[in-house]
Design a protein around this motif. Structure first.
Motif, PDB file in Angstrom:
ATOM      1  N   UNK A  83      -7.114  18.505  -1.480  1.00  0.00           N
ATOM      2  CA  UNK A  83      -8.947  18.259  -1.627  1.00  0.00           C
ATOM      3  C   UNK A  83      -8.374  17.491  -2.704  1.00  0.00           C
ATOM      4  N   UNK A  84      -7.467  17.785  -4.340  1.00  0.00           N
ATOM      5  CA  UNK A  84      -7.012  17.836  -5.297  1.00  0.00           C
ATOM      6  C   UNK A  84      -6.558  16.180  -5.322  1.00  0.00           C
ATOM      7  N   UNK A  85      -5.457  15.534  -4.151  1.00  0.00           N
ATOM      8  CA  UNK A  85      -5.098  14.496  -3.969  1.00  0.00           C
ATOM      9  C   UNK A  85      -6.117  13.647  -3.574  1.00  0.00           C
ATOM     10  N   UNK A  86      -7.380  13.993  -3.381  1.00  0.00           N
ATOM     11  CA  UNK A  86      -8.245  13.424  -2.216  1.00  0.00           C
ATOM     12  C   UNK A  86      -9.506  12.493  -3.241  1.00  0.00           C
ATOM     13  N   UNK A  87      -9.672  13.657  -4.801  1.00  0.00           N
ATOM     14  CA  UNK A  87     -10.860  13.512  -5.104  1.00  0.00           C
ATOM     15  C   UNK A  87     -10.898  11.466  -5.520  1.00  0.00           C
ATOM     16  N   UNK A  88     -11.608  11.353  -6.156  1.00  0.00           N
ATOM     17  CA  UNK A  88     -12.175   9.903  -6.643  1.00  0.00           C
ATOM     18  C   UNK A  88     -11.954   9.987  -7.953  1.00  0.00           C
ATOM     19  N   UNK A  89     -11.979  11.346  -8.794  1.00  0.00           N
ATOM     20  CA  UNK A  89     -11.871  10.863  -9.949  1.00  0.00           C
ATOM     21  C   UNK A  89     -13.190  10.473 -10.802  1.00  0.00           C
ATOM     22  N   UNK A  90     -14.281  10.224  -9.748  1.00  0.00           N
ATOM     23  CA  UNK A  90     -15.571   9.891 -10.744  1.00  0.00           C
ATOM     24  C   UNK A  90     -16.174  10.977 -11.835  1.00  0.00           C
ATOM     25  N   UNK A  91     -16.004  12.647 -11.267  1.00  0.00           N
ATOM     26  CA  UNK A  91     -16.676  13.266 -12.283  1.00  0.00           C
ATOM     27  C   UNK A  91     -15.250  14.619 -12.170  1.00  0.00           C
ATOM     28  N   UNK A  92     -16.170  14.926 -14.351  1.00  0.00           N
ATOM     29  CA  UNK A  92     -14.884  16.083 -14.151  1.00  0.00           C
ATOM     30  C   UNK A  92     -14.962  17.144 -13.627  1.00  0.00           C
ATOM     31  N   UNK A  93     -15.704  17.375 -13.184  1.00  0.00           N
ATOM     32  CA  UNK A  93     -15.829  19.275 -12.182  1.00  0.00           C
ATOM     33  C   UNK A  93     -14.498  18.930 -11.238  1.00  0.00           C
ATOM     34  N   UNK A 102     -13.635  27.473  -9.328  1.00  0.00           N
ATOM     35  CA  UNK A 102     -14.316  27.161  -7.928  1.00  0.00           C
ATOM     36  C   UNK A 102     -16.074  27.106  -8.222  1.00  0.00           C
ATOM     37  N   UNK A 103     -17.163  28.268  -8.866  1.00  0.00           N
ATOM     38  CA  UNK A 103     -18.724  28.403  -9.210  1.00  0.00           C
ATOM     39  C   UNK A 103     -18.606  27.421  -9.660  1.00  0.00           C
ATOM     40  N   UNK A 104     -18.097  26.690 -10.930  1.00  0.00           N
ATOM     41  CA  UNK A 104     -18.403  25.424 -11.976  1.00  0.00           C
ATOM     42  C   UNK A 104     -18.737  24.506 -10.898  1.00  0.00           C
ATOM     43  N   UNK A 105     -17.257  24.027  -9.921  1.00  0.00           N
ATOM     44  CA  UNK A 105     -17.204  23.374  -9.589  1.00  0.00           C
ATOM     45  C   UNK A 105     -18.163  23.443  -8.676  1.00  0.00           C
ATOM     46  N   UNK A 106     -18.607  23.677  -7.896  1.00  0.00           N
ATOM     47  CA  UNK A 106     -19.599  23.391  -6.508  1.00  0.00           C
ATOM     48  C   UNK A 106     -20.610  23.460  -6.775  1.00  0.00           C
ATOM     49  N   UNK A 107     -21.302  24.110  -8.508  1.00  0.00           N
ATOM     50  CA  UNK A 107     -22.529  24.282  -8.913  1.00  0.00           C
ATOM     51  C   UNK A 107     -22.533  22.566  -9.508  1.00  0.00           C
ATOM     52  N   UNK A 108     -21.657  21.848  -9.989  1.00  0.00           N
ATOM     53  CA  UNK A 108     -21.589  20.943 -10.805  1.00  0.00           C
ATOM     54  C   UNK A 108     -20.931  19.462 -10.449  1.00  0.00           C
ATOM     55  N   UNK A 109     -19.812  19.617  -9.026  1.00  0.00           N
ATOM     56  CA  UNK A 109     -19.596  18.182  -8.723  1.00  0.00           C
ATOM     57  C   UNK A 109     -21.030  17.384  -8.091  1.00  0.00           C
ATOM     58  N   UNK A 130     -17.924  21.157  -1.989  1.00  0.00           N
ATOM     59  CA  UNK A 130     -17.351  22.300  -0.610  1.00  0.00           C
ATOM     60  C   UNK A 130     -15.562  22.412  -1.230  1.00  0.00           C
ATOM     61  N   UNK A 131     -15.281  21.749  -2.151  1.00  0.00           N
ATOM     62  CA  UNK A 131     -13.767  22.176  -2.485  1.00  0.00           C
ATOM     63  C   UNK A 131     -13.322  22.755  -2.557  1.00  0.00           C
ATOM     64  N   UNK A 132     -14.432  24.509  -3.509  1.00  0.00           N
ATOM     65  CA  UNK A 132     -13.418  25.051  -3.473  1.00  0.00           C
ATOM     66  C   UNK A 132     -13.171  26.088  -2.358  1.00  0.00           C
ATOM     67  N   UNK A 133     -14.155  25.782  -0.991  1.00  0.00           N
ATOM     68  CA  UNK A 133     -14.861  27.451   0.031  1.00  0.00           C
ATOM     69  C   UNK A 133     -13.714  27.947   0.719  1.00  0.00           C
ATOM     70  N   UNK A 134     -12.462  26.886   0.802  1.00  0.00           N
ATOM     71  CA  UNK A 134     -11.195  28.030   1.523  1.00  0.00           C
ATOM     72  C   UNK A 134     -10.455  29.024  -0.346  1.00  0.00           C
ATOM     73  N   UNK A 135     -10.220  28.905  -1.261  1.00  0.00           N
ATOM     74  CA  UNK A 135     -10.350  29.051  -1.955  1.00  0.00           C
ATOM     75  C   UNK A 135     -11.056  30.329  -1.694  1.00  0.00           C
ATOM     76  N   UNK A 136     -12.484  30.568  -2.533  1.00  0.00           N
ATOM     77  CA  UNK A 136     -13.425  31.838  -2.052  1.00  0.00           C
ATOM     78  C   UNK A 136     -13.375  32.354  -1.243  1.00  0.00           C
TER      79      UNK A 136
END
Length: 624
Positions: free
Chosen positions: A477-487, A519-526, A533-539
């Motif tokens: 997921x991190x490698x595929x992030x487009x980088x547009x948003x900070x979260x 995970x909560x921050x990323x899920x709430x603000x991305x 949904x990027x953090x779902x596997x971790x959570x």
């Protein structure tokens, strides 16, 4: 070119009769998996041998075929990828597995000429032979609707698609239904988008139809980027006309005259099959201007994506088609209001469009009778991982996970114990033993903290490290992030770094809570759904396997012995004879001792290369 409705009906009847005349058929799987295994060589060898022996064979459906001709066809994916290359024999329905070019002579002599089964090529398990495809346990509990034609007709032939009733749903929608009738049928069927979120398809279409803009678009999302997923690819390769027909019906319903298929360039076979299908539909007058004399115009174009996972997100996908960098945008406005070229756009995935002709032809009531009321129909899943039978399956929504894994999938490979299944790819979550009786549908999975996603099922056994699984998906997921948003850009990077530290033996107990907080921050603000949904596997892995995380950060131990830097190699002093062979072979000098006395390993120096374990004749060196 077919000029009107009657000519279409005549063509369908003609090709249907031709297909019925072709009594014997050999369907060679020409899906990507079997092609990689040499199925095209098998197809060519069958034709060569038959021509050498004077056996009439036909590779395409003719209006007036030779009565004795044997049809030799390139079909789509049969689904049983574990057993490929696959060859289906008609009219018996026999399925031959793991076929090689050198088997072709025997198939012709025994089966085509002699009418006898080649037992050694049939599927066998526990001493029992399963001659027909439908008898094989892998297929027995499936309900193949969207995948029904894959493996049963020539995937490259519009004539065969017409022969089995293809484009009759489009004909019905074009001549017998109004746009409102079409949308009502889709809405009443309760078809939900198969791309992941499960949004009601009829509601989406009605929202686009209500828009006042004169220009509207139909877009098919074929950008299947989840690791281990290949459902959409198989439909595009094996039954491209059904997907096109669904898009054409959507165009009628919403008032669109142009459609786009966004498919990743890594799917060259799917692209070529789609290009061929579009050209064939155009030649028959089913695409283009003044379709069947009705004055309706509809064209379809293909856009090849460069493989960016984020382009599976709607606004990023449409931006990529427009020639811009594929990055999501802030919503609203939504795609149904301002999508492709800022025009109202229907965006559905391949499997969703492939369901549409079935609903129009058979009715909303028929469709709703399959599966649970709120998630009716079937769902295709790609079954991969530590399981006996890998491949492509289709089951009714609501099918228990246990049935998929143990009845269809054949259980865990090598008799191992089931541990977990990652469903929905990087955007999904992890399910465990306690979820084995959970019905696979949108609402049930959401309650369990997972999602169907595109339909990838990665099955894991007792030897899997769940922390490493979380690291793998977060790295993806991190490698595929487009980088547009900070979260998403920074949050997923920090989560990956923490997980990498944990599997490397550098984690701390507070890292687990930090992962949940991030995970909560990323899920709430991305910005987009993929980021949220990027953090779902971790959570989900922390929720169900927290003890494994704690073993890594507290005990510096990987319970599954997967994380190399957390392995401990030691010498059992009761067994060691002091021969010194291990010390001589150790590349870093981590082993010391006296001859004929037990040796010792300095864990601080040990690089876990296992050279000592492999060399010890007394099995005194062990690993935990």
């Amino acid at each position: 070119m077919l000029l009107n409705r009657e000519e279409l009906k005549t063509a369908c009847a003609t090709y249907e009769k031709s297909l019925e005349t072709q009594k014997k058929k050999i369907l060679v799987c020409a899906g990507t998996g079997c092609v990689a295994g040499g199925s095209l060589d098998i197809h060519a060898e069958l034709i060569r041998l038959m021509e050498d022996q004077g056996i009439q064979c036909s590779v395409s459906l003719e209006k007036e075929p030779h009565n004795d001709a044997v049809g030799v066809k390139k079909s789509g994916c049969h689904g049983f990828c574990e057993m490929g290359p696959l060859v289906r024999i008609e009219p018996q329905g026999w399925l031959y597995i793991k076929v090689r070019p050198e088997d072709c002579a025997e198939i012709i002599a025994e089966t085509i000429l002699g009418g006898r089964l080649v037992d050694r090529l049939a599927y066998q398990k526990e001493g029992q032979t399963y001659p027909t495809q439908e008898e094989i346990p892998f297929y027995k509990k499936q309900t193949r609707l969207v995948l029904d034609l894959c493996g049963h007709i020539d995937a490259t032939s519009i004539e065969e698609y017409l022969a089995i009733g293809g484009y009759q749903a489009f004909e019905k929608a074009l001549f017998d239904m109004s746009p409102d009738d079409i949308i009502r049928a889709i809405d009443q069927s309760n078809l939900r988008g198969r791309g992941g979120a499960g949004y009601p398809t009829g509601r989406k279409w009605s929202q686009v139809r209500r828009q006042k803009d004169a220009v509207k678009y139909i877009v098919c999302n074929g950008d299947e980027g989840d690791p281990g997923a290949f459902m959409d690819r198989s439909i595009m390769e094996g039954d491209p006309h059904r997907m096109l027909e669904g898009m054409m019906i959507a165009g009628l319903a919403c008032g669109a005259s142009e459609g786009y298929i966004y498919v990743r360039a890594e799917y060259p076979l799917a692209v070529s099959r789609l290009e061929r299908a579009i050209a064939q539909a155009g030649d028959f007058g089913l695409l283009g201007q003044n379709i069947l004399g009705t004055g309706y115009h509809f064209n379809i174009k293909i856009n090849k994506g460069a493989g960016a996972f984020v382009c599976g997100e709607g606004s990023a996908l449409t931006a990529s088609i427009e020639g811009k960098r594929g990055m999501p945008r802030v919503k609203p406005p939504r795609t149904v209001e301002q999508g492709l070229f800022a025009k109202p756009t229907v965006l559905n995935n391949v499997e969703t469009f492939a369901n549409v002709p079935l609903i129009i032809q058979n009715g909303a009531g028929w469709y709703k009778a399959i599966g649970p009321e709120k998630s009716p129909g079937t769902k295709a899943f790609a079954l991969t991982g530590n399981i006996e039978n890998t491949g492509l399956i289709e089951v009714p929504m609501g099918t228990p996970l246990r049935e998929v894994i143990f009845d269809i999938g054949g259980g865990m490979r090598g008799g191992a114990e089931f541990k977990a299944v990652q469903i929905g790819g990087p955007s999904g979550g992890c399910l465990t033993k306690e979820h084995l009786d959970l019905p696979l549908d949108f609402d049930s999975l959401k309650k369990a903290g997972a999602m169907i996603g595109s339909g990838g099922l990665v099955v894991m056994d007792e030897h899997t490290c769940m922390v490493e699984v979380a690291r793998f998906f977060m790295n993806f997921t991190q490698n595929e992030s487009c980088g547009k948003c900070v979260p998403c850009r920074e949050g997923t990077k920090r989560m990956r770094e923490i997980l990498e530290g944990i599997v490397a033996g550098q984690g701390n107990p507070e890292d687990i809570d930090m992962l949940l907080e991030l995970a909560d921050t990323v899920s709430s603000t991305a910005l987009c759904g993929l980021g949220k949904s990027a953090a779902f596997p971790v959570v989900s892995t922390i929720k169900y396997f927290r003890e494994e995380y704690e073993a890594h950060v507290v005990e510096r131990r990987c319970p599954s012995k997967i994380c190399q830097k957390l392995r401990r190699i030691y010498i059992d002093r009761e067994i060691c004879r002091g021969c010194s062979k291990c010390a001589k072979l150790c590349p870093v000098g981590a082993i010391s001792g006296k001859i004929k006395e037990p040796f010792m390993i300095d864990s601080g120096k040990c690089i876990k290369c296992r050279a000592c374990i492999d060399s010890c004749a007394f099995k005194a060196i062990k690993e935990d």
